[in-house]
Design an enzyme around this catalytic site. Structure first.
Site, PDB file in Angstrom:
ATOM      1  CG  LEU A 144      41.409  42.679  43.996  1.00  0.00           C
ATOM      2  CD1 LEU A 144      41.323  42.739  45.506  1.00  0.00           C
ATOM      3  CD2 LEU A 144      41.754  41.281  43.532  1.00  0.00           C
ATOM      4  CG  HIS A 145      42.240  48.822  43.047  1.00  0.00           C
ATOM      5  ND1 HIS A 145      40.881  48.784  43.326  1.00  0.00           N
ATOM      6  CD2 HIS A 145      42.736  49.885  43.721  1.00  0.00           C
ATOM      7  CE1 HIS A 145      40.573  49.792  44.137  1.00  0.00           C
ATOM      8  NE2 HIS A 145      41.679  50.475  44.395  1.00  0.00           N
ATOM      9  CD  GLN A 146      48.885  43.623  45.973  1.00  0.00           C
ATOM     10  OE1 GLN A 146      48.270  43.115  46.895  1.00  0.00           O
ATOM     11  NE2 GLN A 146      49.897  43.037  45.373  1.00  0.00           N
TER      12      GLN A 146
END
Length: 187
Positions: A144-146
């Site tokens: 996950l990465h924003q």
């Protein structure tokens, strides 16, 4: 590199006829196109760059700031100058897998990234979000990465629209230092 528009085609040596196009060579993009540094699978030990980045120095890993459960890092293949990502240290693929503390710190770091980018570069707006799964466009779906992408009035010019090329006016190491220097402390 300064681009100039001339009425006469640039002299070209080699096969083909001269044309009126200028060339902006971006060979560093081949690493991204060819999938360099992409994990070989979904597991922690499958070469995940988001798992290995925190093991590096902030400068070598392009890390802007570290928290308890997340870190802010520049995107190695940015859409715009200052494009950064908020990444949990824990290797999870889906937003629903974050615990309460990770979710809160991810939100806090997103706010801090926006603040730092406004101070450092005068960003007018932002694209903020995450792609969940390869089918949704995630380049590295297993971790996950924003994304936090700064935007400015008039920043969409002919280069990305016609030339499918982004012109980034600053080296990533310089951008990392600029943002790290103005990163706001936690509440």
């Amino acid at each position: 590199m300064l681009l100039t528009m001339t009425s006469e085609p640039e002299q070209q040596i080699g096969v083909g006829s001269p044309d009126a196009f200028q060339r902006l060579w971006t060979p560093h993009r081949m690493a991204y196109i060819q999938g360099e540094n992409k994990p070989s699978g979904p597991g922690v030990g499958d070469g995940c760059p988001f798992c290995s980045i925190p093991e590096k120095s902030d400068e070598d890993g392009l890390i802007i700031a570290r928290g308890e459960s997340v870190y802010a890092v520049l995107n190695l293949y940015p859409y715009n100058g200052g494009h950064c990502m908020i990444v949990p240290f824990r290797h999870v693929a889906d937003y629903t897998q974050l615990d309460v503390a990770e979710t809160a710190e991810l939100a806090d770091f997103t706010k801090r990234a926006m603040t730092a980018l406004r101070v450092a570069s005068g960003a007018h707006g932002f694209n903020v979000g995450m792609n969940q799964g390869a089918e949704a466009g995630a380049g590295i779906a297993a971790h996950l990465h924003q994304h936090v992408v700064p935007r400015w009035g008039g920043d969409t010019n002919f280069m990305p629209v016609i030339g499918h090329t982004k012109v980034l006016p600053q080296l990533l190491a310089d951008t990392r230092k600029m943002l790290a220097d103005v990163w706001p402390e936690g509440a």
